[in-house]
Write a protein that holds these residues in place. Structure first.
Motif, PDB file in Angstrom:
ATOM      1  N   ASP A   1      -3.550  -0.116 -12.734  1.00  0.00           N
ATOM      2  CA  ASP A   1      -3.411   0.711 -11.526  1.00  0.00           C
ATOM      3  C   ASP A   1      -4.113   2.055 -11.700  1.00  0.00           C
ATOM      4  OD1 ASP A   1      -2.017  -0.896  -9.685  1.00  0.00           O
ATOM      5  OD2 ASP A   1      -0.125  -0.539 -10.734  1.00  0.00           O
ATOM      6  N   ALA A   2      -3.957   2.647 -12.894  1.00  0.00           N
ATOM      7  CA  ALA A   2      -4.550   3.978 -13.119  1.00  0.00           C
ATOM      8  C   ALA A   2      -6.077   3.906 -13.031  1.00  0.00           C
ATOM      9  CB  ALA A   2      -4.115   4.518 -14.482  1.00  0.00           C
ATOM     10  N   ALA A   3      -6.640   2.767 -13.438  1.00  0.00           N
ATOM     11  CA  ALA A   3      -8.108   2.631 -13.447  1.00  0.00           C
ATOM     12  C   ALA A   3      -8.637   1.980 -12.163  1.00  0.00           C
ATOM     13  CB  ALA A   3      -8.515   1.780 -14.654  1.00  0.00           C
ATOM     14  N   ASP A   4      -7.745   1.651 -11.270  1.00  0.00           N
ATOM     15  CA  ASP A   4      -8.142   0.889 -10.071  1.00  0.00           C
ATOM     16  C   ASP A   4      -8.932   1.772  -9.103  1.00  0.00           C
ATOM     17  OD1 ASP A   4      -8.334  -0.632  -7.797  1.00  0.00           O
ATOM     18  OD2 ASP A   4      -6.182  -0.729  -7.400  1.00  0.00           O
TER      19      ASP A   4
ATOM     20  N   MET B   1      -5.374  -6.534 -21.889  1.00  0.00           N
ATOM     21  CA  MET B   1      -4.705  -7.780 -21.510  1.00  0.00           C
ATOM     22  C   MET B   1      -5.463  -8.975 -22.101  1.00  0.00           C
ATOM     23  SD  MET B   1      -4.101  -9.294 -17.732  1.00  0.00           S
ATOM     24  CE  MET B   1      -4.024  -7.687 -16.952  1.00  0.00           C
ATOM     25  N   HIS B   2      -4.749  -9.982 -22.596  1.00  0.00           N
ATOM     26  CA  HIS B   2      -5.442 -11.165 -23.099  1.00  0.00           C
ATOM     27  C   HIS B   2      -4.888 -12.400 -22.418  1.00  0.00           C
ATOM     28  CE1 HIS B   2      -1.877 -11.199 -25.772  1.00  0.00           C
ATOM     29  NE2 HIS B   2      -2.104  -9.913 -25.811  1.00  0.00           N
ATOM     30  N   ASP B   3      -5.567 -13.540 -22.610  1.00  0.00           N
ATOM     31  CA  ASP B   3      -5.276 -14.714 -21.800  1.00  0.00           C
ATOM     32  C   ASP B   3      -3.988 -15.435 -22.173  1.00  0.00           C
ATOM     33  OD1 ASP B   3      -7.430 -14.352 -20.285  1.00  0.00           O
ATOM     34  OD2 ASP B   3      -8.743 -15.639 -21.470  1.00  0.00           O
ATOM     35  N   THR B   4      -3.641 -15.411 -23.459  1.00  0.00           N
ATOM     36  CA  THR B   4      -2.564 -16.290 -23.895  1.00  0.00           C
ATOM     37  C   THR B   4      -1.188 -15.654 -23.764  1.00  0.00           C
ATOM     38  OG1 THR B   4      -3.080 -15.550 -26.105  1.00  0.00           O
ATOM     39  CG2 THR B   4      -3.939 -17.702 -25.453  1.00  0.00           C
ATOM     40  N   ALA B   5      -1.089 -14.322 -23.868  1.00  0.00           N
ATOM     41  CA  ALA B   5       0.220 -13.681 -23.785  1.00  0.00           C
ATOM     42  C   ALA B   5       0.358 -12.993 -22.434  1.00  0.00           C
ATOM     43  CB  ALA B   5       0.351 -12.659 -24.900  1.00  0.00           C
ATOM     44  N   ALA B   6       1.619 -12.809 -22.029  1.00  0.00           N
ATOM     45  CA  ALA B   6       1.853 -12.107 -20.768  1.00  0.00           C
ATOM     46  C   ALA B   6       1.454 -10.647 -20.930  1.00  0.00           C
ATOM     47  CB  ALA B   6       3.323 -12.196 -20.411  1.00  0.00           C
ATOM     48  N   PRO B   7       0.799 -10.061 -19.945  1.00  0.00           N
ATOM     49  CA  PRO B   7       0.568  -8.617 -20.001  1.00  0.00           C
ATOM     50  C   PRO B   7       1.913  -7.910 -19.920  1.00  0.00           C
ATOM     51  CG  PRO B   7      -0.027  -9.519 -17.839  1.00  0.00           C
ATOM     52  CD  PRO B   7       0.324 -10.688 -18.712  1.00  0.00           C
ATOM     53  N   ASN B   8       2.007  -6.740 -20.524  1.00  0.00           N
ATOM     54  CA  ASN B   8       3.268  -6.014 -20.373  1.00  0.00           C
ATOM     55  C   ASN B   8       3.131  -4.995 -19.239  1.00  0.00           C
ATOM     56  OD1 ASN B   8       2.006  -3.761 -21.521  1.00  0.00           O
ATOM     57  ND2 ASN B   8       2.448  -4.565 -23.577  1.00  0.00           N
ATOM     58  N   ARG B   9       4.241  -4.325 -18.933  1.00  0.00           N
ATOM     59  CA  ARG B   9       4.229  -3.439 -17.759  1.00  0.00           C
ATOM     60  C   ARG B   9       3.212  -2.313 -17.931  1.00  0.00           C
ATOM     61  NH1 ARG B   9       6.793   0.270 -14.327  1.00  0.00           N
ATOM     62  NH2 ARG B   9       7.494  -0.680 -12.374  1.00  0.00           N
ATOM     63  N   ALA B  10       3.057  -1.839 -19.197  1.00  0.00           N
ATOM     64  CA  ALA B  10       2.089  -0.762 -19.432  1.00  0.00           C
ATOM     65  C   ALA B  10       0.667  -1.235 -19.123  1.00  0.00           C
ATOM     66  CB  ALA B  10       2.190  -0.288 -20.885  1.00  0.00           C
ATOM     67  N   ASP B  11       0.375  -2.514 -19.387  1.00  0.00           N
ATOM     68  CA  ASP B  11      -0.953  -3.056 -19.028  1.00  0.00           C
ATOM     69  C   ASP B  11      -1.167  -2.953 -17.516  1.00  0.00           C
ATOM     70  OD1 ASP B  11      -1.565  -3.888 -21.653  1.00  0.00           O
ATOM     71  OD2 ASP B  11      -0.561  -5.807 -21.356  1.00  0.00           O
TER      72      ASP B  11
END
Ligand SMILES: Cc1ncc(COP(=O)(O)O)c(C=O)c1O
Length: 422
Positions: free
Chosen positions: A16-19, A1-11
């Protein structure tokens, strides 16, 4: 994930998988998986363990033991208070009680603090503080003939700055009371720094941590806080109207006296003597019979926080609010929204607030597409990640649905807001 673009659903799915907290979601009752519940900062979800704990209490302790149950229940407000203190407040044992409501605890501790500063005539709070705090202070100051000074949030980020606070502090100030996290903006105050400034003027500091407890790592002992109050039904997941808590620093515990001298604060409670003799320790702040059913829910809610660790919880709150800010900027800002909450994760709690001219109608429309946030009149929407119960993908889906409502103009067709919708 980066600051300027929206994260996508896979992000969001990858987060969640790493939470490390992902397993906790299954410990809550989730009646509808399609609902994006982004209102855990108002009322947390129901832990399954609370259902069992209350059923056990009813059947075996109340049903089975009847009045003999009091041999175990009598100190429960202290035991649960100690749990809240170590799980979420950074407070050593003997300084926290799980009792009453935030409002009544606030009244009790403000009055106790003012009694400890006789001869001083000023109380300071924040113009944007939670209404119950402001209303109670108005009443106290009216009754005691004190001057009430409200500082304005002048930071542009919905928080009182150290400079604004300094400008009203002098040796006439008896008490300063602020919220750790602002209920509207989500801004986090510098509790340690501001408490230090308050002490340099000889005043006492009382913090309302209702919007911080269970989302932000609090260090009340280390920060030198004198007094604090807060609720348990938000990030504490303890249920509607569950007992609140109060914190009194060890150095004040035997010196301060609350105005309601109830029998639970009596040194020899069952001696039933003719006049009040205050019990030593934190028990001296308890008024009356503890609500055992509610306390069991608090025990389960804060037991989960203790198991998860407040550090991991706060890290997830910071990551999820960062995702909300990115999604807001990419999707909602072009559709008329403006972020109210600070962009710096170290300066906010677990919720994010944005402004929209039709915020009330938008909030209504959100419920029609199963997104639950809350509306704060006249023009703000609040959304939160409650780290134990909320998934990153739930946040992402919720924001996508808000974006679609705004893009479609669906919010304009929604009924006007009701002041009773939270
Ligand atoms: C910051 C703050 N203080 C006090 C209260 C009042 O709590 P209670 O109704 O339990 O007294 C709330 C309720 O949401 C709150 O958010």
């Amino acid at each position: 994930m980066h600051d300027t673009a929206a994260p996508n659903r896979a992000d969001a799915e990858a987060l969640d998988a790493a939470d490390p907290l992902r397993g906790f979601r299954d410990e809550f009752v989730v009646a509808d998986e399609e609902t994006c519940y982004l209102d855990g900062n108002s009322l947390g979800r129901l832990p399954r363990a609370s259902l069992r704990a209350v059923a056990d209490l009813m059947e075996h302790e109340w049903g089975g033991n009847l009045v003999a149950g009091w041999s175990g229940w009598i100190d429960e407000a202290q035991h649960v208070g100690d749990l809240i203190g170590r799980a979420a407040l950074g407070a050593a044992a003997g300084q926290v009680l799980a009792v009453d409501t935030t409002s009544s605890n606030f009244y009790q501790l403000c009055t106790a603090a003012l009694r400890a500063r006789p001869g001083r005539g000023t109380v300071v709070s924040d113009a944007a503080n939670f209404p119950t705090d402001r209303y109670i202070l108005e009443g106290i100051c009216r009754d005691r003939g004190l001057r009430l000074v409200f500082v304005d949030d002048d930071s542009g980020e919905g928080a009182v700055t150290g400079d604004a606070l300094e400008s009203v502090l002098d040796d006439d100030v008896a008490l300063v009371t602020l919220s750790v996290v602002q209920y509207r903006s989500g801004a986090l105050h510098d509790v340690a720094g501001m408490t230090g400034a308050i002490h340099r003027h000889g005043a006492l500091a009382l913090w309302d941590a209702s919007h911080a407890v269970g989302a932000v790592p609090l260090e009340l002992d280390r920060w030198g806080v004198d007094l604090a109050v807060g609720c348990t039904y938000k990030y504490g997941n303890s249920g509607p109207g569950a007992p609140a808590w109060l914190y009194v620093a060890a150095r004040h515990v035997d010196a301060l006296q609350v105005p309601i001298q109830g029998w639970f604060a009596q040194a020899d409670q069952f001696g039933m003597g003719p006049s009040f003799e205050r019990a030593p320790g934190i028990r001296g702040f308890q008024v009356a019979t503890p609500p055992i059913i509610g306390l069991r829910c608090v025990r389960e809610g804060f037991g989960m926080i203790e198991r998860a660790g407040i550090g991991a919880i706060a890290a997830k709150a910071a990551r999820a609010t960062a995702m909300m800010v990115s999604l807001h900027d990419a999707w909602l800002a072009p559709l008329g929204c403006t972020l109210v909450t600070p962009r710096d994760p170290s300066r906010r709690g677990g919720h994010v607030t944005f402004h929209h001219a039709q915020a009330g109608q938008l909030s209504r429309a959100m419920r029609t597409v199963k997104v639950v946030g809350d509306y704060r009149a006249p023009d703000q929407v609040r959304v939160a990640c409650s780290p134990l119960a909320t998934r990153y993908v739930e946040v992402w889906d919720g924001f996508a649905r808000i974006r679609d409502l705004l893009a479609d103009g669906a919010h304009l067709r929604a009924a006007p807001p009701s002041s009773r919708v939270t």
